[in-house]
Scaffold this motif. Structure first.
Motif, short mmCIF file in Angstrom:
data_model
loop_
_atom_site.label_atom_id
_atom_site.label_comp_id
_atom_site.label_asym_id
_atom_site.label_seq_id
_atom_site.Cartn_x
_atom_site.Cartn_y
_atom_site.Cartn_z
N HIS A 1 0.85 -1.18 0.00
CA HIS A 1 0.00 0.00 0.00
C HIS A 1 0.89 1.24 0.00
O HIS A 1 1.96 1.25 0.65
CB HIS A 1 -0.88 -0.01 1.25
N PRO A 2 0.53 2.31 -0.72
CA PRO A 2 1.36 3.52 -0.72
C PRO A 2 1.63 4.08 0.67
O PRO A 2 2.67 4.72 0.89
CB PRO A 2 0.53 4.50 -1.57
N ASN A 3 0.70 3.85 1.60
CA ASN A 3 0.89 4.30 2.99
C ASN A 3 1.27 3.13 3.89
O ASN A 3 0.84 3.06 5.06
CB ASN A 3 -0.39 4.97 3.51
N TYR A 4 2.08 2.24 3.38
CA TYR A 4 2.45 1.04 4.13
C TYR A 4 3.06 1.36 5.49
O TYR A 4 2.79 0.67 6.49
CB TYR A 4 3.43 0.19 3.31
N ARG A 5 3.86 2.39 5.57
CA ARG A 5 4.51 2.73 6.85
C ARG A 5 3.47 3.01 7.94
O ARG A 5 3.71 2.77 9.11
CB ARG A 5 5.42 3.94 6.68
N GLU A 6 2.30 3.51 7.53
CA GLU A 6 1.26 3.84 8.50
C GLU A 6 0.30 2.68 8.74
O GLU A 6 -0.14 2.45 9.88
CB GLU A 6 0.45 5.06 8.03
N GLU B 1 -4.81 8.31 -5.57
CA GLU B 1 -5.89 8.34 -4.57
C GLU B 1 -5.96 7.02 -3.79
O GLU B 1 -6.92 6.80 -3.06
CB GLU B 1 -7.23 8.62 -5.27
N ASN B 2 -4.94 6.18 -3.98
CA ASN B 2 -4.83 4.89 -3.28
C ASN B 2 -5.90 3.88 -3.66
O ASN B 2 -6.18 2.94 -2.90
CB ASN B 2 -4.82 5.09 -1.75
N ARG C 1 -10.80 -1.91 -10.46
CA ARG C 1 -10.40 -0.88 -9.51
C ARG C 1 -11.27 -0.97 -8.26
O ARG C 1 -12.50 -0.99 -8.35
CB ARG C 1 -10.52 0.52 -10.12
N LEU C 2 -10.59 -1.02 -7.11
CA LEU C 2 -11.28 -1.04 -5.82
C LEU C 2 -10.73 0.04 -4.92
O LEU C 2 -9.60 0.53 -5.13
CB LEU C 2 -11.07 -2.40 -5.12
N ASN C 3 -11.51 0.42 -3.91
CA ASN C 3 -10.92 1.16 -2.80
C ASN C 3 -9.94 0.24 -2.09
O ASN C 3 -10.02 -0.99 -2.21
CB ASN C 3 -12.01 1.65 -1.84
N ASP C 4 -9.04 0.81 -1.32
CA ASP C 4 -8.00 -0.04 -0.72
C ASP C 4 -8.54 -1.04 0.29
O ASP C 4 -7.86 -2.01 0.64
CB ASP C 4 -6.89 0.81 -0.11
#
Length: 360
Positions: free
Chosen positions: A86-91, A151-152, A180-183
């Motif tokens: 995920h692009p925000n994997y760190r979080e 937009e993830n 395409r799905l939301n995350d």
């Protein structure tokens, strides 16, 4: 004397040439069979999917097999496929996988998307977000790559599963599509077919054959994909919302027997590829070079060839492939390509492992 000096110079030049060729890459992760997908964790260690159903964590020279991975339907082109953070994997810690799964009705399998978290050496919090249906025992065209947009949203591809006349052009059926799905796996409210009563609501584009490369172009934020044609007609496409990419109504390819299945390479209202290969190269893996490690190569697109066993450096101009340069010739079947956090390009090669492409 002159003959001796000339011979010596020739040997030195041949030696330097051999050295230069041998230093085109460095083997980083040896001993892999089919490294279908790979991604880099924040510490620059790697997660690597082996098609047979293994997930390998490579860190500080050591390979560790991760447990609690999904059970894969291992058949032909099906198995453990792509992996993406995920692009925000760190979080949030989410990791996304595609794989061939036998879950659901009927014998056989089809492509699934799941997410999970990594805790120690095992996957936890596993969630299947989408499973294409129906299952089928055909052994080819599972797709499947994963990409995220700005937009993830998570995109993933599923091949036509060999049913070219049934699946790709029918939005009420899975397969031959990019989704395409939301995350979290829910359907975005602005997906193109959410208001079509019978459509598969996750579909973002259709008319695809077997997409095995997909990335967000970091310079334009567009989703780019390539897919296998039949005999000829492998394509690179820029994926647009709700668009039809023509398969099998339009193609630059022919049947494997050499006979035609369509006389059209372009149809009004359907998207044309920005590039195609004839003969087919059997493309797999895709990465844009964004780092400065390779100097003038920054902005180029890399595509692997399974058939001819090289890495294609595609030089782009106005969203077209202006020129191609072959790298890593005869290295083996190039399966996956990733740019590491260190800026270097890492290439998964069947029956070799992961190699680092060295700047010239």
């Amino acid at each position: 004397m002159k003959l001796y000096i000339s011979s010596l110079i020739f040997l030195v030049l041949m030696s330097l040439s051999s050295f230069s060729q041998s230093k085109e890459y460095e083997l980083i992760v040896p001993g892999l069979t089919i490294p279908w997908g790979g991604t880099f964790l924040p510490d620059n260690s790697m997660l690597i999917t082996e098609k047979e159903g293994k997930l390998i964590h490579f860190k500080k020279g050591k390979k560790t097999e991760i447990t609690n991975v999904p059970t894969v339907y291992l058949r032909g082109q099906g198995g453990f496929l792509d992996v993406k953070l995920h692009p925000n994997y760190r979080e949030n810690g989410w990791i996304y996988f595609t794989y061939a799964s036998s879950q659901g009705e009927r014998n056989g399998g089809n492509t699934a998307l799941m997410r999970a978290k990594l805790k120690g050496n095992q996957l936890v919090n596993t969630e299947v977000l989408y499973k294409a249906s129906p299952n089928t025992t055909t052994s080819y065209h599972f797709g499947s790559r994963i990409a995220f947009d700005v937009e993830n949203h998570v995109y993933f591809s599923v091949g036509d599963r060999g049913s070219r006349d049934l699946n790709p052009q029918d939005i009420t059926k899975d397969c031959g599509k990019i989704y395409r799905l939301n995350d979290d796996g829910t359907i975005p409210k602005d997906n193109p077919f959410v208001n079509n009563k019978n459509a598969k609501k996750a579909i973002f584009s259709y008319g695809h054959r077997n997409p095995q490369g997909m990335e967000m172009n970091p310079f334009t934020n567009e989703i780019w994909s390539h897919e296998h044609g039949p005999k000829g007609g492998d394509e690179i496409n820029i994926i647009k919302k709700g668009k039809n990419y023509g398969w099998p109504k339009a193609s630059f390819g022919v049947n494997y027997s050499g006979t035609k299945f369509t006389d059209k390479t372009s149809i009004p209202g359907m998207e044309n590829p920005i590039h195609y290969w004839t003969p087919s190269i059997a493309p797999s893996g895709m990465a844009f070079i964004t780092s400065d490690k390779y100097r003038k190569w920054k902005g180029n697109l890399l595509v692997g060839s399974l058939k001819f066993q090289y890495l294609s450096r595609c030089i782009l101009k106005d969203n077209k492939v202006f020129k191609e340069v072959k790298l890593l010739k005869d290295i083996g079947r190039v399966r996956s390509i990733e740019q590491g956090l260190d800026g270097y390009i890492y290439v998964g090669v069947e029956n070799l492992g992961i190699v680092k492409l060295l700047p010239k």
